[in-house]
Scaffold this motif. Structure first.
Motif, PDB file in Angstrom:
ATOM      1  N   HIS A  60       0.859  -1.186   0.000  1.00 45.22           N
ATOM      2  CA  HIS A  60       0.000   0.000   0.000  1.00 45.22           C
ATOM      3  C   HIS A  60       0.894   1.234   0.000  1.00 45.22           C
ATOM      4  N   VAL A  61       0.602   2.178  -0.883  1.00 49.36           N
ATOM      5  CA  VAL A  61       1.398   3.389  -1.035  1.00 49.36           C
ATOM      6  C   VAL A  61       0.498   4.599  -0.818  1.00 49.36           C
ATOM      7  N   VAL A  62       0.932   5.514   0.058  1.00 46.70           N
ATOM      8  CA  VAL A  62       0.200   6.755   0.331  1.00 46.70           C
ATOM      9  C   VAL A  62       1.101   7.920  -0.069  1.00 46.70           C
ATOM     10  N   SER A  63       0.675   8.676  -1.078  1.00 47.53           N
ATOM     11  CA  SER A  63       1.480   9.800  -1.557  1.00 47.53           C
ATOM     12  C   SER A  63       0.578  10.827  -2.207  1.00 47.53           C
ATOM     13  N   PRO A  64       0.866  12.112  -2.010  1.00 47.07           N
ATOM     14  CA  PRO A  64       0.063  13.152  -2.664  1.00 47.07           C
ATOM     15  C   PRO A  64       0.395  13.317  -4.138  1.00 47.07           C
ATOM     16  N   ARG A  65       1.462  12.666  -4.614  1.00 45.19           N
ATOM     17  CA  ARG A  65       1.900  12.814  -6.003  1.00 45.19           C
ATOM     18  C   ARG A  65       2.039  11.450  -6.666  1.00 45.19           C
ATOM     19  N   PRO A  66       2.110  11.424  -7.996  1.00 44.90           N
ATOM     20  CA  PRO A  66       2.355  10.150  -8.675  1.00 44.90           C
ATOM     21  C   PRO A  66       3.683   9.545  -8.249  1.00 44.90           C
ATOM     22  N   THR A  67       3.733   8.235  -8.169  1.00 44.14           N
ATOM     23  CA  THR A  67       4.926   7.550  -7.678  1.00 44.14           C
ATOM     24  C   THR A  67       5.557   6.617  -8.707  1.00 44.14           C
ATOM     25  N   THR A 106      -1.590  -1.030  -4.004  1.00 44.70           N
ATOM     26  CA  THR A 106      -2.783  -0.196  -3.872  1.00 44.70           C
ATOM     27  C   THR A 106      -2.334   1.204  -3.482  1.00 44.70           C
ATOM     28  N   CYS A 107      -2.714   2.204  -4.280  1.00 42.19           N
ATOM     29  CA  CYS A 107      -2.289   3.577  -4.036  1.00 42.19           C
ATOM     30  C   CYS A 107      -3.418   4.373  -3.390  1.00 42.19           C
ATOM     31  N   HIS A 108      -3.045   5.247  -2.455  1.00 44.37           N
ATOM     32  CA  HIS A 108      -4.004   6.070  -1.725  1.00 44.37           C
ATOM     33  C   HIS A 108      -3.577   7.529  -1.826  1.00 44.37           C
ATOM     34  N   ARG A 109      -4.572   8.403  -1.872  1.00 46.24           N
ATOM     35  CA  ARG A 109      -4.298   9.833  -1.915  1.00 46.24           C
ATOM     36  C   ARG A 109      -5.438  10.568  -1.227  1.00 46.24           C
ATOM     37  N   GLY A 110      -5.102  11.656  -0.549  1.00 44.53           N
ATOM     38  CA  GLY A 110      -6.140  12.476   0.075  1.00 44.53           C
ATOM     39  C   GLY A 110      -6.787  11.840   1.281  1.00 44.53           C
ATOM     40  N   LEU A 111      -6.054  11.046   2.040  1.00 44.98           N
ATOM     41  CA  LEU A 111      -6.618  10.400   3.215  1.00 44.98           C
ATOM     42  C   LEU A 111      -6.764  11.396   4.368  1.00 44.98           C
ATOM     43  N   SER A 112      -7.779  11.200   5.177  1.00 43.87           N
ATOM     44  CA  SER A 112      -7.903  11.974   6.405  1.00 43.87           C
ATOM     45  C   SER A 112      -6.933  11.426   7.442  1.00 43.87           C
ATOM     46  N   ASP A 113      -6.783  12.142   8.550  1.00 43.31           N
ATOM     47  CA  ASP A 113      -5.911  11.667   9.623  1.00 43.31           C
ATOM     48  C   ASP A 113      -6.331  10.287  10.100  1.00 43.31           C
ATOM     49  N   ASP A 114      -7.615  10.106  10.326  1.00 44.15           N
ATOM     50  CA  ASP A 114      -8.102   8.832  10.852  1.00 44.15           C
ATOM     51  C   ASP A 114      -7.962   7.709   9.827  1.00 44.15           C
ATOM     52  N   GLU A 115      -8.165   8.019   8.555  1.00 45.20           N
ATOM     53  CA  GLU A 115      -7.992   6.997   7.514  1.00 45.20           C
ATOM     54  C   GLU A 115      -6.544   6.547   7.418  1.00 45.20           C
ATOM     55  N   LEU A 116      -5.615   7.502   7.506  1.00 42.34           N
ATOM     56  CA  LEU A 116      -4.195   7.139   7.476  1.00 42.34           C
ATOM     57  C   LEU A 116      -3.835   6.321   8.710  1.00 42.34           C
ATOM     58  N   LEU A 117      -4.359   6.708   9.869  1.00 42.02           N
ATOM     59  CA  LEU A 117      -4.087   5.955  11.092  1.00 42.02           C
ATOM     60  C   LEU A 117      -4.565   4.519  10.958  1.00 42.02           C
ATOM     61  N   ARG A 118      -5.770   4.322  10.441  1.00 46.46           N
ATOM     62  CA  ARG A 118      -6.298   2.953  10.282  1.00 46.46           C
ATOM     63  C   ARG A 118      -5.453   2.147   9.306  1.00 46.46           C
ATOM     64  N   LEU A 119      -4.912   2.830   8.285  1.00 48.26           N
ATOM     65  CA  LEU A 119      -4.071   2.123   7.322  1.00 48.26           C
ATOM     66  C   LEU A 119      -2.770   1.674   7.988  1.00 48.26           C
ATOM     67  N   TYR A 120      -2.170   2.551   8.790  1.00 45.99           N
ATOM     68  CA  TYR A 120      -0.997   2.139   9.570  1.00 45.99           C
ATOM     69  C   TYR A 120      -1.343   0.950  10.466  1.00 45.99           C
ATOM     70  N   GLN A 121      -2.455   1.038  11.162  1.00 47.33           N
ATOM     71  CA  GLN A 121      -2.819   0.019  12.143  1.00 47.33           C
ATOM     72  C   GLN A 121      -3.164  -1.323  11.506  1.00 47.33           C
ATOM     73  N   SER A 122      -3.566  -1.304  10.243  1.00 50.40           N
ATOM     74  CA  SER A 122      -3.897  -2.546   9.558  1.00 50.40           C
ATOM     75  C   SER A 122      -2.708  -3.138   8.815  1.00 50.40           C
ATOM     76  N   ALA A 123      -1.577  -2.397   8.787  1.00 56.14           N
ATOM     77  CA  ALA A 123      -0.382  -2.875   8.087  1.00 56.14           C
ATOM     78  C   ALA A 123       0.460  -3.744   9.015  1.00 56.14           C
ATOM     79  N   ASP A 124       1.439  -4.428   8.416  1.00 51.48           N
ATOM     80  CA  ASP A 124       2.339  -5.306   9.166  1.00 51.48           C
ATOM     81  C   ASP A 124       3.785  -4.833   9.125  1.00 51.48           C
TER      82      ASP A 124
END
Length: 432
Positions: A265-272, A281-299
């Protein structure tokens, strides 16, 4: 030829002209018609509390507003931990582009931008120049803030004279970039530096002590979640863009496409450059809580870098209990500790793959590294880091009396400072 003293005098005149605008409550992007060719914008707002109580030190912090920073990330978090009984803080926010520069005329902007972006400093925007103009009044009024803290030195404090005059405010500038960037921008009274910058600063201050302050993290917000594994898939998360080695990320992800139990999973405001890979899976424009949940669901926090000083993503991932696979850089070693990370040679995709597969196949190792990563993040909690920010006299730093012997004074480094030092300072004194 661009004359810095002349520009400074003209800047003061422009600041006086814009002062009526600064006193109006207009949104940062709202425009005011002046003529068909020139439109004025209200500068970025100033965030402040009520007037300071007697005996409370007044601090004005000028900082860049980064849209990708959340409410719990960034160096500005230390402000929350200053003792309000001792410090009254006023924040002036500056946009990362030219949106809050008061003159919208494109010709005027292009002309001025060419003259203020010295030494190829393309990141120094007209908004940054405008922020310096707005501090002219603070530097001239004895009753203004006792200290001006430019929180983003690479975006500020480029043209104002560096010397304190009489009772005028002291200046502190905090820098965040690696040494190859700092060499073009350093002009400060007191330096706060981070890990990999230490050697650079020591070469410029001689025997004066250099204080190294690590970045902090809000461990109350960034924390592991209680979860039970619902699948055998191991998730790697990569967050951010600046100095990220997405070339290495792509090489690793491409070569591990056949490993079905591993997802990226990749989170970036720009193309990578990894958007087309089926296992990413690429993510952009996440809220604070969405980013936190993504961290918490990662390994695993997978963070290949080309260079670094402080790194928000590193600390956020560690605080969420993620074992780290990253690049062997001095700054990353400073933030990680034994058993928290696997650090490999810069851009070595073979070593990245070996490290990731070792963690994929060894769940008990992941658990041990996760616990140690969380423990290291707790050591770097802002409650422990914020008191280390030394504040120059007449202020005292949070948690301890001010010690003048611990301040690091730098000689001016830029051609502007060397060439115009004798001309600018007397001109300033004549204004008292």
């Amino acid at each position: 030829m661009f004359s810095a003293p002349l520009a400074y005098r003209k800047g003061r005149a422009l600041a006086r002209q814009l002062e009526p605008l600064a006193s109006q409550n207009v949104a940062p992007m709202q425009t005011m018609a002046s003529s068909p060719s020139v439109v004025y914008r209200k500068p970025a707002p100033t965030i402040t509390a009520s007037a300071p109580s007697p005996g409370v030190a007044s601090v004005k912090i000028i900082r860049t507003w980064y849209p990708h920073w959340g409410n719990h990330s960034g160096i500005n978090q230390y402000i929350k931990y200053l003792d309000p009984q001792r410090f009254h803080v006023c924040e002036q926010l500056v946009s990362e582009n030219d949106d809050d520069f008061p003159i919208c005329n494109r010709i005027v902007q292009d002309w001025l931008r060419h003259r203020v972006q010295r030494h190829g400093m393309t990141w120094y925007n007209l908004s940054d120049f405008n922020a310096e103009l707005r501090t002219v009044g603070d530097r001239l009024r004895p009753s203004s803030a006792a200290l001006l803290h430019y929180l983003d030195g690479e975006h500020s404090a480029q043209f104002l004279p560096r010397r304190r005059i009489g009772s005028r405010p002291a200046q502190i500038v905090t820098y965040h970039q690696p040494a190859d960037v700092l060499a073009r921008v350093v002009r400060i009274d007191v330096a706060h530096c981070f890990d990999e910058q230490e050697e650079f600063f020591r070469a410029h201050v001689g025997t004066t002590p250099v204080r190294v302050i690590l970045h902090g993290i809000d461990t109350d917000y960034y924390r592991p979640a209680q979860r039970t594994r619902s699948s055998a898939t191991v998730t790697c998360i990569t967050v951010g863009h600046n100095y990220r080695d997405y070339r290495a990320v792509r090489q690793v992800a491409e070569r591990l496409r056949s490993v079905t139990q591993l997802a990226f999973h990749v989170v970036s405001p720009r193309p990578t450059g990894v958007e087309d890979l089926p296992n990413v899976t690429c993510h952009r424009g996440l809220s604070d809580d969405e980013l936190l949940r993504l961290y918490q669901s990662a390994d695993i926090l997978f963070l290949p870098l080309t260079k670094a000083t402080a790194n928000n993503s590193l600390l956020e991932g560690m605080a969420c209990g993620l074992p780290v696979v990253s690049t062997s850089l001095a700054s990353i070693h400073a933030y990680t500790s034994e058993g928290t990370a696997i650090l490999v040679g810069n851009g070595n995709s073979d070593q990245y793959i070996d490290a990731l597969m070792g963690l994929v196949e060894n769940e008990s190792m992941r658990r041990v590294m996760a616990a140690r990563a969380r423990h290291r993040a707790e050591e770097l909690d802002w409650r422990n880091i914020a008191p280390q920010f030394a504040i120059r006299a007449p202020l005292i730093r949070a948690g301890a009396p001010y010690d003048a012997n611990r301040s690091a004074s730098l000689a001016p480094r830029s051609p502007f400072a060397r060439r115009y030092k004798a001309r600018v300072i007397p001109a300033r004194r004549s204004l008292r």
